[in-house]
Design an enzyme around this catalytic site. Structure first.
Site, PDB file in Angstrom:
ATOM      1  N   VAL A  38       8.001   2.558  -1.703  1.00 32.14           N
ATOM      2  CA  VAL A  38       8.916   3.333  -0.863  1.00 32.14           C
ATOM      3  C   VAL A  38       8.681   2.915   0.584  1.00 32.14           C
ATOM      4  CG1 VAL A  38       9.559   5.660  -0.095  1.00 32.14           C
ATOM      5  CG2 VAL A  38       8.861   5.294  -2.462  1.00 32.14           C
ATOM      6  N   GLY A  76       0.784  -1.230   0.000  1.00 33.81           N
ATOM      7  CA  GLY A  76       0.000   0.000   0.000  1.00 33.81           C
ATOM      8  C   GLY A  76       0.815   1.277   0.000  1.00 33.81           C
ATOM      9  N   HIS A  77       2.140   1.182   0.020  1.00 32.82           N
ATOM     10  CA  HIS A  77       3.002   2.385   0.150  1.00 32.82           C
ATOM     11  C   HIS A  77       4.156   2.317  -0.824  1.00 32.82           C
ATOM     12  CE1 HIS A  77       5.539   5.462   2.186  1.00 32.82           C
ATOM     13  NE2 HIS A  77       4.372   5.903   2.599  1.00 32.82           N
ATOM     14  N   PHE A  78       4.079   2.640  -1.952  1.00 31.09           N
ATOM     15  CA  PHE A  78       2.945   2.936  -2.811  1.00 31.09           C
ATOM     16  C   PHE A  78       2.962   1.902  -3.918  1.00 31.09           C
ATOM     17  CE2 PHE A  78       4.488   6.954  -1.058  1.00 31.09           C
ATOM     18  CZ  PHE A  78       3.348   7.448  -0.452  1.00 31.09           C
TER      19      PHE A  78
END
Length: 142
Positions: A56, A49-51
């Site tokens: 990252v 989810g990041h990203f």
């Protein structure tokens, strides 16, 4: 040089997967400093989810990895065996670069001040010799 593998780190830190963010300790001196590494892989849970379009490592997790490295130095003192090092504060924190899958992040923390159970450490994270994060981390041993 004093070094620790993951099993030895687990004897000192209470953290476990997926929140144990230090893979090995290259060198340390109890109560003084620790130098460790996090080998960042695409399989880390947070990359989902990041990203998704540009993975990252979240900055707060880099700071947590630095804190865990420092906790090895603090909790490896015989009088702190079995205790937990808690965050007391994060000061002068600056993010200077990204940590992405495939990076080998070097984590360094040096205790610069300590009085009783409280102290401050200077923490630096680098990738390929380039500064990623620098901060002062306040801790409490309890």
């Amino acid at each position: 040089m004093n070094h620790l593998n993951i099993k030895q780190i687990e004897e000192i830190l209470p953290h476990r997967h997926p929140f144990l963010l230090v893979d090995y300790i290259e060198d340390y001196e109890p109560g003084e400093f620790a130098v460790g590494y996090k080998c960042v892989t695409f399989r880390e849970d947070f990359f989902q989810g990041h990203f998704p379009q540009e993975p990252v490592m979240p900055g707060v997790l880099i700071v947590e990895a630095l804190a865990q490295t420092g906790a090895v130095a603090i909790l490896s003192k015989p009088e702190n065996k079995g205790k937990i090092a808690y965050f007391g504060g994060i000061d002068k924190c600056r993010f200077k670069g990204k940590v992405q899958p495939g990076d080998k992040m070097k984590l360094e923390m040096r205790v610069i001040k300590q009085k009783g159970p409280m102290g401050v450490g200077e923490a630096i994270a680098t990738v390929d010799g380039k500064l990623v994060v620098k901060a002062e981390l306040t801790f409490m041993v309890g």
